[in-house]
Enzyme design. Structure first.
Site, PDB file in Angstrom:
ATOM      1  N   GLU A   1      11.028   2.153  -3.110  1.00 26.71           N
ATOM      2  CA  GLU A   1      11.452   1.674  -4.419  1.00 26.71           C
ATOM      3  C   GLU A   1      12.771   0.967  -4.224  1.00 26.71           C
ATOM      4  O   GLU A   1      13.801   1.596  -3.949  1.00 26.71           O
ATOM      5  CB  GLU A   1      11.592   2.845  -5.398  1.00 26.71           C
ATOM      6  CG  GLU A   1      11.907   2.429  -6.827  1.00 26.71           C
ATOM      7  CD  GLU A   1      13.396   2.361  -7.151  1.00 26.71           C
ATOM      8  OE1 GLU A   1      13.742   1.768  -8.188  1.00 26.71           O
ATOM      9  OE2 GLU A   1      14.200   2.904  -6.371  1.00 26.71           O
TER      10      GLU A   1
ATOM     11  N   ASP B   1      13.067   7.053  -3.457  1.00 23.83           N
ATOM     12  CA  ASP B   1      13.838   6.482  -4.553  1.00 23.83           C
ATOM     13  C   ASP B   1      15.127   5.851  -4.040  1.00 23.83           C
ATOM     14  O   ASP B   1      15.807   6.406  -3.184  1.00 23.83           O
ATOM     15  CB  ASP B   1      14.163   7.594  -5.566  1.00 23.83           C
ATOM     16  CG  ASP B   1      14.965   7.091  -6.743  1.00 23.83           C
ATOM     17  OD1 ASP B   1      14.434   6.260  -7.497  1.00 23.83           O
ATOM     18  OD2 ASP B   1      16.123   7.519  -6.902  1.00 23.83           O
TER      19      ASP B   1
END
Length: 660
Positions: free
Chosen positions: A343, A301
């Site tokens: 991401e 992330d």
């Protein structure tokens, strides 16, 4: 492609010599600590991987921490962490390691189909999810991404991305033991489990943050903290706030410590300090702990934010790539079955820099997602074609993860250069898309809402389900059968592209049955104001019961998607195939070839609600015979002079075995 530092040849040679001498010194120490705990053949296999990947690991760690006096202490500690977690790795997963080493690009298979969901919204808890495995298998899913499942603070927690403990789950979902059991059962059904690794920040309720708040200096150094505003002000001269609605900058004052804490996203998410090697080592332990629970795909992330440097935007810095490369090397050593997925919702050229065999083997493709919606709004594919020609190719051995929407908002993260190449103003075009997808543009079919809208610039992202953004909600409100038909065709069209263009298609569960926006979030005090909850409704199992009724709206969408999935998974042209973006000769029709060995198909996608023609001359230039088979419609088409593409039609054309 990579944004990591490129060492001169003489420095590479120096680093390799030091890596070799360091490993020669460290291996006996590791062997004396650990070798007696495991079968010697297993140990030798581990040593072989360590020897293979150590030079790369050493170069990365030396780049990050080589100027610290205790570098070799930290190097040995990091190897000790990796070895300890490898020893704790269950035998079932070590077997999977061996299988994946023999098939390292397993994720490029045409049979791979991803789905994503929140556990509680889809099935209540982990036990409920196990009961829903047959539904996943029916759809053809063999890769399931569960949105954050870890323990988080009550109330504000950024949808699960403010992690309080990486080794405990939200008790409403289940236990870590249940997660490992679920991963094992999924694997027995051929389904790989993907989880998020939120490694840029922790919740302010994480043990490290609590100890930092209590005044423990060692843990204050796990984060980025400042006694006054002088350095934060200097950093912010070159940075843009991520969530300006919540706080204008990237720092939050904590009066208990009398310090300013770096908080890129929300004030309860504290950014970790990767300049501290203890942080790297501690997060390595969390990463490999998750790998040992059976996680096969780890979504990294917010990769763009993990390194900071004054005088820069503090995004996409070279050291961020080095950190990921070091973790990649350690995963190859201690948990080689696991791959990374990046991401990064940043400029497409920056997104691609995270993709490589030595960094993230998989990556979300936000550019394709944004441009699919752009093409639906404009009925034009010029920007889509331009962008895919320039930016779709990635290194061999890697794969895009293609999606039409996810749990998050839709940001128009395409390149300004691609928009300007077709003579449009990029800022004005984004404002048009915001107006279109919030239903403010006259004639829009979309029912979305803005997220983080800037009233001065007009910049915003978009919230809404795929179905509502594609026009189904509007069609139902008008009770207009033709609008309903067009909306269903749009949904199938954009899913057809992500299923066939190359990479792993990822479906947000609920889209396959046409779930609409849920406006009930506005009555929840923990969600009101965050329009992303518009498309995060509880899965509608009553609606799903209609999926086998081909006359119902859920059934038309579900059966249409199932047909496209079966084409993807069964036709040999899609098996580890190459993608070639081509010019259809029509600005409304997106075109590309997929080729594997002797098998090839031409995919055509009409992004307009009017009939379009592909001239025969163009078809002949593309090497098509007069007779082709449309695998979607299941019919042979004779296109001697031209090919007519129906409104919002999606065609997969293979050469006919008939004489043309």
């Amino acid at each position: 492609m990579s944004n990591a530092p490129q060492f001169p040849i003489r420095d590479i040679a120096w680093l390799n010599r030091h890596a070799a001498s360091s490993l020669k010194r460290l291996l006996p120490r590791l062997e004396s600590r650990f070798a007696a705990e495991v079968d010697q053949d297993e140990w030798q296999g581990y040593v072989h991987r360590l020897q293979s990947h150590f030079p790369r690991l050493f170069r990365c760690l030396h780049e990050l921490y080589g100027d610290q006096y205790d570098f070799f202490y930290h190097l040995e500690s990091i190897l000790g962490t990796a070895t300890t977690l490898w020893l704790a790795r269950p035998g079932e997963l070590k077997t999977l390691d061996a299988l994946r080493e023999n098939d390292p690009y397993w994720y490029q298979s045409q049979r791979l189909l991803g789905a994503m969901c929140y556990v509680d919204l889809f099935a209540g808890n982990l036990a409920g999810l196990r009961e829903r495995i047959p539904y996943l298998l029916e759809l053809g899913v063999n890769y399931i991404h569960l949105m954050p499942v870890f323990r988080v603070p009550e109330g504000d927690n950024d949808g699960g991305y403010a992690v309080s403990d990486y080794r405990q789950l939200d008790p409403r979902l289940g236990t870590m033991e249940e997660l490992a059991e679920l991963a094992s059962e999924l694997r027995r059904h051929g389904i790989s489990l993907c989880l998020d690794f939120v490694f840029n920040h922790t919740s302010d309720e994480h043990e490290w943050a609590r100890r930092a708040s209590a005044g423990e200096e060692d843990y204050q150094q796990f984060y980025r903290m400042f006694p006054d505003r002088s350095l934060p002000d200097e950093y912010e001269r070159h940075m843009s706030p991520i969530f300006p609605d919540e706080h204008p900058g990237s720092f939050t004052y904590r009066n208990r410590m009398r310090k300013w804490v770096w908080t890129s996203f929300h004030n309860y998410q504290w950014d970790l300090n990767y300049e501290n090697p203890l942080v790297f080592d501690a997060m390595l332990a969390e990463m490999l702990f998750l790998a040992n629970r059976g996680i096969e795909i780890l979504r990294l992330d917010a990769v763009a934010f993990i390194w900071k440097r004054i005088g820069t935007s503090c995004q996409n810095l070279p050291e961020a790539h080095v950190v990921i490369q070091a973790y990649n090397a350690l995963a190859r050593i201690a948990a080689p079955a696991m791959v990374f997925k990046s991401e990064a919702i940043v400029h497409p050229d920056e997104v691609r820099k995270y993709i490589s065999g030595e960094e993230c083997q998989l990556s979300y493709n936000p550019q394709l997602m944004a441009l699919l919606w752009d093409s639906l709004a404009t009925r034009q594919v010029k920007i889509l074609k331009q962008a895919m020609l320039r930016r779709f190719a990635i290194p061999q051995g890697c794969a895009w993860v293609n999606y039409v929407r996810c749990h998050d908002d839709i940001g128009f993260a395409f390149s300004n250069e691609d928009v300007e190449a077709v003579n449009l103003d990029a800022a004005a075009h984004r404002r048009f898309l915001t107006e279109f997808y919030t239903g403010r543009f006259k004639g829009s079919f979309a029912k979305g809402m803005p997220f983080q809208e800037n009233p001065e610039s007009g910049d915003a992202r978009i919230s809404g389900t795929c179905t509502s953004l594609a026009g189904l909600e509007s069609g139902l409100e008008k009770q207009d059968d033709s609008e309903i038909d067009l909306a269903i065709q749009r949904i199938l069209l954009i899913h057809g592209v992500i299923l066939t263009i190359g990479g792993i298609p990822l479906i947000y569960l609920g889209d396959e049955i046409g779930m609409l926006n849920d406006y009930g979030y506005e009555r929840d005090p923990d969600k009101i104001g965050d329009t992303r909850w518009l498309h995060r409704a509880a899965f509608d199992w009553e609606r799903a019961e209609q999926r086998r009724d081909a006359q119902s709206i859920p059934g038309r969408i579900y059966q249409g998607l199932l047909h496209l999935i079966q084409i993807r998974q069964q036709y040999p042209a899609f098996d580890r195939a190459e993608t070639e973006i081509v010019d259809s000769g029509n600005d409304h029709v997106f075109a590309y070839f997929r080729t594997s060995g002797d098998h090839s198909v031409l995919v055509l996608a009409n992004f307009s609600e009017t009939l379009q023609r592909i001239e025969g001359k163009r078809l002949r230039l593309l090497g098509l015979r007069k007779s082709v088979v449309d695998l979607v419609a299941g019919r042979t088409i004779v296109a001697a002079h031209a090919l007519e593409v129906e409104p919002y039609d999606f065609m997969v054309l293979a050469r006919s075995t008939r004489q043309s």
